[in-house]
Each structure stands twice: as structure tokens, then as C-alpha cells.
Design a protein around this motif. Structure first.
Motif, PDB file in Angstrom:
ATOM      1  N   LEU A  35      -3.132 -20.661 -10.838  1.00  0.00           N
ATOM      2  CA  LEU A  35      -3.718 -21.232 -12.031  1.00  0.00           C
ATOM      3  C   LEU A  35      -4.900 -22.105 -11.657  1.00  0.00           C
ATOM      4  O   LEU A  35      -4.946 -22.688 -10.561  1.00  0.00           O
ATOM      5  CB  LEU A  35      -2.670 -22.061 -12.792  1.00  0.00           C
ATOM      6  N   ILE A  36      -5.876 -22.173 -12.550  1.00  0.00           N
ATOM      7  CA  ILE A  36      -7.080 -22.944 -12.257  1.00  0.00           C
ATOM      8  C   ILE A  36      -6.739 -24.403 -12.004  1.00  0.00           C
ATOM      9  O   ILE A  36      -7.307 -25.053 -11.130  1.00  0.00           O
ATOM     10  CB  ILE A  36      -8.083 -22.803 -13.420  1.00  0.00           C
ATOM     11  N   ASN A  37      -5.761 -24.919 -12.731  1.00  0.00           N
ATOM     12  CA  ASN A  37      -5.414 -26.331 -12.565  1.00  0.00           C
ATOM     13  C   ASN A  37      -4.710 -26.597 -11.245  1.00  0.00           C
ATOM     14  O   ASN A  37      -4.710 -27.727 -10.754  1.00  0.00           O
ATOM     15  CB  ASN A  37      -4.522 -26.785 -13.729  1.00  0.00           C
ATOM     16  N   HIS A  38      -4.108 -25.560 -10.648  1.00  0.00           N
ATOM     17  CA  HIS A  38      -3.377 -25.731  -9.394  1.00  0.00           C
ATOM     18  C   HIS A  38      -4.235 -25.429  -8.179  1.00  0.00           C
ATOM     19  O   HIS A  38      -3.778 -25.642  -7.054  1.00  0.00           O
ATOM     20  CB  HIS A  38      -2.138 -24.842  -9.379  1.00  0.00           C
ATOM     21  N   CYS A  39      -5.424 -24.874  -8.376  1.00  0.00           N
ATOM     22  CA  CYS A  39      -6.312 -24.567  -7.248  1.00  0.00           C
ATOM     23  C   CYS A  39      -6.967 -25.854  -6.766  1.00  0.00           C
ATOM     24  O   CYS A  39      -7.530 -26.622  -7.544  1.00  0.00           O
ATOM     25  CB  CYS A  39      -7.371 -23.551  -7.667  1.00  0.00           C
ATOM     26  N   THR A  40      -6.894 -26.081  -5.450  1.00  0.00           N
ATOM     27  CA  THR A  40      -7.430 -27.326  -4.887  1.00  0.00           C
ATOM     28  C   THR A  40      -8.890 -27.214  -4.475  1.00  0.00           C
ATOM     29  O   THR A  40      -9.480 -28.209  -4.070  1.00  0.00           O
ATOM     30  CB  THR A  40      -6.589 -27.723  -3.663  1.00  0.00           C
ATOM     31  N   ILE A  41      -9.475 -26.025  -4.559  1.00  0.00           N
ATOM     32  CA  ILE A  41     -10.865 -25.849  -4.158  1.00  0.00           C
ATOM     33  C   ILE A  41     -11.769 -26.304  -5.296  1.00  0.00           C
ATOM     34  O   ILE A  41     -11.587 -25.908  -6.455  1.00  0.00           O
ATOM     35  CB  ILE A  41     -11.145 -24.381  -3.791  1.00  0.00           C
ATOM     36  N   ALA A  42     -12.720 -27.135  -4.967  1.00  0.00           N
ATOM     37  CA  ALA A  42     -13.570 -27.717  -6.003  1.00  0.00           C
ATOM     38  C   ALA A  42     -14.549 -26.700  -6.583  1.00  0.00           C
ATOM     39  O   ALA A  42     -14.814 -26.693  -7.784  1.00  0.00           O
ATOM     40  CB  ALA A  42     -14.329 -28.916  -5.450  1.00  0.00           C
ATOM     41  N   HIS A  43     -15.094 -25.822  -5.745  1.00  0.00           N
ATOM     42  CA  HIS A  43     -16.122 -24.877  -6.193  1.00  0.00           C
ATOM     43  C   HIS A  43     -15.462 -23.545  -6.519  1.00  0.00           C
ATOM     44  O   HIS A  43     -14.882 -22.905  -5.655  1.00  0.00           O
ATOM     45  CB  HIS A  43     -17.184 -24.694  -5.112  1.00  0.00           C
ATOM     46  N   LYS A  44     -15.579 -23.129  -7.777  1.00  0.00           N
ATOM     47  CA  LYS A  44     -14.981 -21.880  -8.231  1.00  0.00           C
ATOM     48  C   LYS A  44     -16.073 -20.959  -8.749  1.00  0.00           C
ATOM     49  O   LYS A  44     -17.105 -21.402  -9.250  1.00  0.00           O
ATOM     50  CB  LYS A  44     -13.942 -22.144  -9.325  1.00  0.00           C
ATOM     51  N   TYR A  45     -15.817 -19.646  -8.660  1.00  0.00           N
ATOM     52  CA  TYR A  45     -16.792 -18.641  -9.047  1.00  0.00           C
ATOM     53  C   TYR A  45     -16.122 -17.683 -10.035  1.00  0.00           C
ATOM     54  O   TYR A  45     -15.236 -16.915  -9.660  1.00  0.00           O
ATOM     55  CB  TYR A  45     -17.304 -17.866  -7.833  1.00  0.00           C
ATOM     56  N   ASN A  46     -16.557 -17.744 -11.273  1.00  0.00           N
ATOM     57  CA  ASN A  46     -16.016 -16.887 -12.322  1.00  0.00           C
ATOM     58  C   ASN A  46     -17.104 -15.935 -12.813  1.00  0.00           C
ATOM     59  O   ASN A  46     -18.265 -16.326 -12.957  1.00  0.00           O
ATOM     60  CB  ASN A  46     -15.494 -17.718 -13.497  1.00  0.00           C
ATOM     61  N   TYR A  47     -16.714 -14.695 -13.054  1.00  0.00           N
ATOM     62  CA  TYR A  47     -17.651 -13.672 -13.543  1.00  0.00           C
ATOM     63  C   TYR A  47     -17.527 -13.552 -15.054  1.00  0.00           C
ATOM     64  O   TYR A  47     -16.436 -13.314 -15.575  1.00  0.00           O
ATOM     65  CB  TYR A  47     -17.368 -12.330 -12.887  1.00  0.00           C
ATOM     66  N   ASN A  48     -18.679 -13.705 -15.750  1.00  0.00           N
ATOM     67  CA  ASN A  48     -18.740 -13.553 -17.202  1.00  0.00           C
ATOM     68  C   ASN A  48     -19.611 -12.335 -17.506  1.00  0.00           C
ATOM     69  O   ASN A  48     -20.815 -12.327 -17.231  1.00  0.00           O
ATOM     70  CB  ASN A  48     -19.330 -14.812 -17.846  1.00  0.00           C
ATOM     71  N   TYR A  72     -15.057 -10.710  -5.119  1.00  0.00           N
ATOM     72  CA  TYR A  72     -15.857 -11.868  -4.692  1.00  0.00           C
ATOM     73  C   TYR A  72     -15.931 -12.962  -5.757  1.00  0.00           C
ATOM     74  O   TYR A  72     -16.861 -13.760  -5.753  1.00  0.00           O
ATOM     75  CB  TYR A  72     -17.279 -11.441  -4.301  1.00  0.00           C
ATOM     76  N   VAL A  73     -15.007 -13.003  -6.667  1.00  0.00           N
ATOM     77  CA  VAL A  73     -14.963 -14.029  -7.708  1.00  0.00           C
ATOM     78  C   VAL A  73     -13.521 -14.477  -7.882  1.00  0.00           C
ATOM     79  O   VAL A  73     -12.587 -13.880  -7.326  1.00  0.00           O
ATOM     80  CB  VAL A  73     -15.524 -13.507  -9.046  1.00  0.00           C
ATOM     81  N   CYS A  74     -13.347 -15.523  -8.678  1.00  0.00           N
ATOM     82  CA  CYS A  74     -12.015 -16.086  -8.909  1.00  0.00           C
ATOM     83  C   CYS A  74     -11.285 -15.391 -10.045  1.00  0.00           C
ATOM     84  O   CYS A  74     -10.123 -15.750 -10.320  1.00  0.00           O
ATOM     85  CB  CYS A  74     -12.133 -17.587  -9.195  1.00  0.00           C
ATOM     86  N   ASN A  75     -11.912 -14.452 -10.706  1.00  0.00           N
ATOM     87  CA  ASN A  75     -11.251 -13.755 -11.809  1.00  0.00           C
ATOM     88  C   ASN A  75     -10.027 -13.000 -11.288  1.00  0.00           C
ATOM     89  O   ASN A  75     -10.096 -12.298 -10.273  1.00  0.00           O
ATOM     90  CB  ASN A  75     -12.211 -12.783 -12.480  1.00  0.00           C
ATOM     91  N   GLY A  76      -8.924 -13.129 -11.997  1.00  0.00           N
ATOM     92  CA  GLY A  76      -7.714 -12.418 -11.621  1.00  0.00           C
ATOM     93  C   GLY A  76      -6.907 -13.090 -10.525  1.00  0.00           C
ATOM     94  O   GLY A  76      -5.963 -12.480 -10.012  1.00  0.00           O
ATOM     95  N   CYS A  77      -7.239 -14.298 -10.162  1.00  0.00           N
ATOM     96  CA  CYS A  77      -6.492 -15.003  -9.123  1.00  0.00           C
ATOM     97  C   CYS A  77      -5.102 -15.349  -9.644  1.00  0.00           C
ATOM     98  O   CYS A  77      -4.927 -15.746 -10.802  1.00  0.00           O
ATOM     99  CB  CYS A  77      -7.242 -16.261  -8.690  1.00  0.00           C
ATOM    100  N   THR A  78      -4.091 -15.229  -8.781  1.00  0.00           N
ATOM    101  CA  THR A  78      -2.714 -15.526  -9.192  1.00  0.00           C
ATOM    102  C   THR A  78      -2.486 -17.019  -9.379  1.00  0.00           C
ATOM    103  O   THR A  78      -1.586 -17.425 -10.125  1.00  0.00           O
ATOM    104  CB  THR A  78      -1.744 -14.969  -8.149  1.00  0.00           C
TER     105      THR A  78
END
Length: 329
Positions: A72-85, A64-70
Motif C-alpha cells: 500500500l502507498i501508505n506502507h511504502c517507506t520510499i519517499a520518491h514514487k513513480y506512478n503512470y497516468n 518501471y513504475v509503482c502501479n500495481g505494487c502489492t
């Protein structure tokens, strides 16, 4: 429609014409020519009533988070991202855990109602125990009343209590036995079930801070005999050394008959009962039992003997110079 508008705008640079031009009309009250997706356009996001936030299907399943997505962050067109720290999540968890256990479990109104009953009675000279006994509708323990008084939650304060102002704050004993497994079968309740008429009480008498020497004391309840042995350190090994010396001088049979049952406190110097009970040979020579925490009165005989000993060796007396011969005398 798109071609007509583009052709009617000859002043637009050719670089923009090479890209796909998205036309949004009536969102801002005018026609907007831009190459930005609507999901990233702050003007459309704030003004368009039909705007829907773009959502990634990855967020609908674990983790349920963006961690590990194939992507790249710069290539993702979705404005709202969810990263787990992990560190931030652990810090937030501990803050929540601490906040949930802080404060009291009463509302201001409930606390005010209890204060109207408790504070006037304390002002009349009644003790918290007497108040709780006569007013069970308060649904509080005596310990809770003292705690709330310490926290200053009631109108009354500690100074309004007759006896508490005379008492010193209770010291926290940091020299207690940390391994609770040694108490199995050796508690005071186990000792009470034996119904013994004769046993030995054991304790230590500490020197001043400038000396590490300590007195290991024994009190025979039936014979009213008090013995003291000087130890160089207040450790488990020093206590075991005294036991081994006594067994060597008295013999196994005499030692077993005299020190068969020993009652002591939970000091760290008595934290290895197996070595005291068996010794090097492994033969059972004694049985060690421990008093309950903060219940020194359960071995009142040796405590009374210590009171008389302190008449000769007051507190803060150094044991650095006396010898075992001096202790015997």
C-alpha cells in the motif's frame, strides 16, 4: 552510546522511548534525536554529502513504475514514487507531437540570410518563381516562399506581390470523395492511356443555398452536344436515377455507344462509380474516370459550356421552380 544518550535524557516522554530512536550526528552540526528515516528527513537530504536516494528494485524492471505494487502507498517507506497516468501521458505526447510540427525548419540566422535575398527582389517586382529559378542556392520551393510570406516571416508581405492581392483565398472543397479506393484504375492517367477521340464529360451545376436541386450536365466532346438534367438532390442516388432513366429510354446498346467513356470530377455525388457503370442488371454500360484534384481544366469542354450556361442562369440562381421542360428549352 545509544543507551548512554537515552539515559541522560530523562525528560523524553515514555512514548518516544518505546520506539527505535535513530541518532544522526554531524549532519546538521548537532546531534538529532528523531524517529524518522534518513531518506525522509528533509534536513539530512539537503545537508548530508553522503546522502543516497533509496530506490525500489521494482523500478529496475518493467513496467518501471509503482502501479500495481502489492504494498500500500501508505506502507511504502520510499519517499520518491513513480506512478503512470495514461491520460496525462497521452496529453503530453500530443503536445509534443504538435510542437514538433509547428514553426519552420530554419534558424533565425538562416531565415535572415534568405530574407536579405528574397525581400529586395520582391520589392523590385520579381515573382517568387522567378527568384527561386535565378537563385537555386536558396534551396527553397516556390510554395515555401508563398507560405513564409503568408506567415509574415519575411520583410516583404503579400501586398508587395503584384498579382496575389487580386486573388481570393482558395476554397476548401468539403464535398470530395472520401473513399480513395474508387480511384483505382479510374484516374486521369488511366484515361489518358486510352487516347480517345470521343468521350463524354460530366459535371454538376449547383443552385442557390435555398434550393437543393442541381443540374447534372453532359458534354459530348466530338459532337459538341450539351445536355442538362434536373435532379432534386445532389446525391449519388440522384445521379444513378438519371443514368437508369437514360438507359431505359435509349436502350442498352445506344446508351453504351453514347456513354461508353465518361470523364468527371471528384465530387461526392459521383462517389459510387460501380452503380453508374453497371446499374441494377450488373451489365457493364459505361466507364467512369476522374480528373486530378483541382484540375477542372482536364474537362475544359464542359467547363466552357458551364460558362455559357451561367449567362442564362447566373450564380445564386434558384433551381426550385424551373422544370425539366424549362431546362430543355
Amino acid at each position: 552510546m545509544k543507551n548512554e544518550i537515552v539515559n541522560s535524557t530523562p525528560s523524553i516522554p515514555s512514548g518516544i522511548l518505546s520506539r527505535t530512536i535513530h541518532i544522526y550526528s554531524y549532519a546538521c552540526g548537532k546531534i538529532v534525536l528523531c524517529g524518522v528515516k534518513c531518506a525522509s528527513c528533509p534536513t539530512c537530504n539537503q545537508t548530508c554529502p553522503d546522502f543516497e536516494k533509496e530506490r525500489c528494485n521494482r523500478l529496475d524492471r518493467a513496467p518501471y513504475v509503482c502501479n500495481g505494487c502489492t504494498k500500500l502507498i501508505n506502507h511504502c517507506t520510499i519517499a520518491h514514487k513513480y506512478n503512470y497516468n495514461a491520460k496525462a501521458a497521452d496529453r503530453k505526447y500530443r503536445e509534443t507531437l504538435s510542437d514538433s510540427r509547428s514553426g519552420i525548419s530554419l534558424s533565425r540566422h538562416e531565415l535572415r540570410l534568405k530574407d536579405k535575398v528574397i525581400s529586395p527582389l520582391i520589392a523590385q517586382g520579381q515573382s517568387p518563381y522567378q527568384i527561386i529559378t535565378n537563385h537555386p542556392e536558396l534551396d527553397m520551393s516556390v510554395r515555401t516562399v508563398y507560405t513564409y510570406l503568408d506567415m509574415g516571416l519575411f520583410t516583404s508581405r503579400n501586398i508587395d506581390l503584384k498579382r496575389k492581392v487580386k486573388f481570393k483565398p482558395r476554397k476548401v472543397h468539403k464535398t470530395q470523395i472520401s473513399d480513395r479506393k474508387v480511384f483505382t484504375g479510374r484516374t486521369y492517367s488511366d484515361f489518358s492511356e486510352l487516347h480517345l477521340d470521343s468521350f463524354v464529360e460530366m459535371d454538376t451545376v449547383h443552385s442557390s443555398n435555398d434550393s437543393a436541386k442541381t443540374l447534372l450536365t453532359f458534354f459530348f466532346t466530338k459532337e459538341k452536344l450539351f445536355l442538362a438534367f434536373l435532379m432534386n438532390r445532389n446525391t449519388e442516388g440522384a445521379v444513378r436515377l438519371v443514368f437508369d432513366r437514360l438507359k431505359k429510354r435509349l436502350g442498352t446498346y445506344e446508351f453504351l455507344s453514347l456513354f461508353e467513356h465518361i470523364l468527371t470530377d471528384r465530387g461526392s455525388e459521383f462517389g459510387d462509380p460501380d452503380s453508374l457503370e453497371t446499374g441494377i442488371t450488373g451489365f457493364q454500360r459505361s466507364n467512369i474516370y476522374y480528373c486530378d484534384p483541382m484540375r477542372s481544366g482536364q474537362k475544359g469542354g464542359i467547363e466552357q459550356a458551364h460558362t455559357m450556361l451561367r449567362m442564362v442562369l447566373p450564380k445564386k440562381t434558384s433551381f426550385e421552380f424551373p422544370t425539366q421542360w424549362d431546362v430543355k428549352v
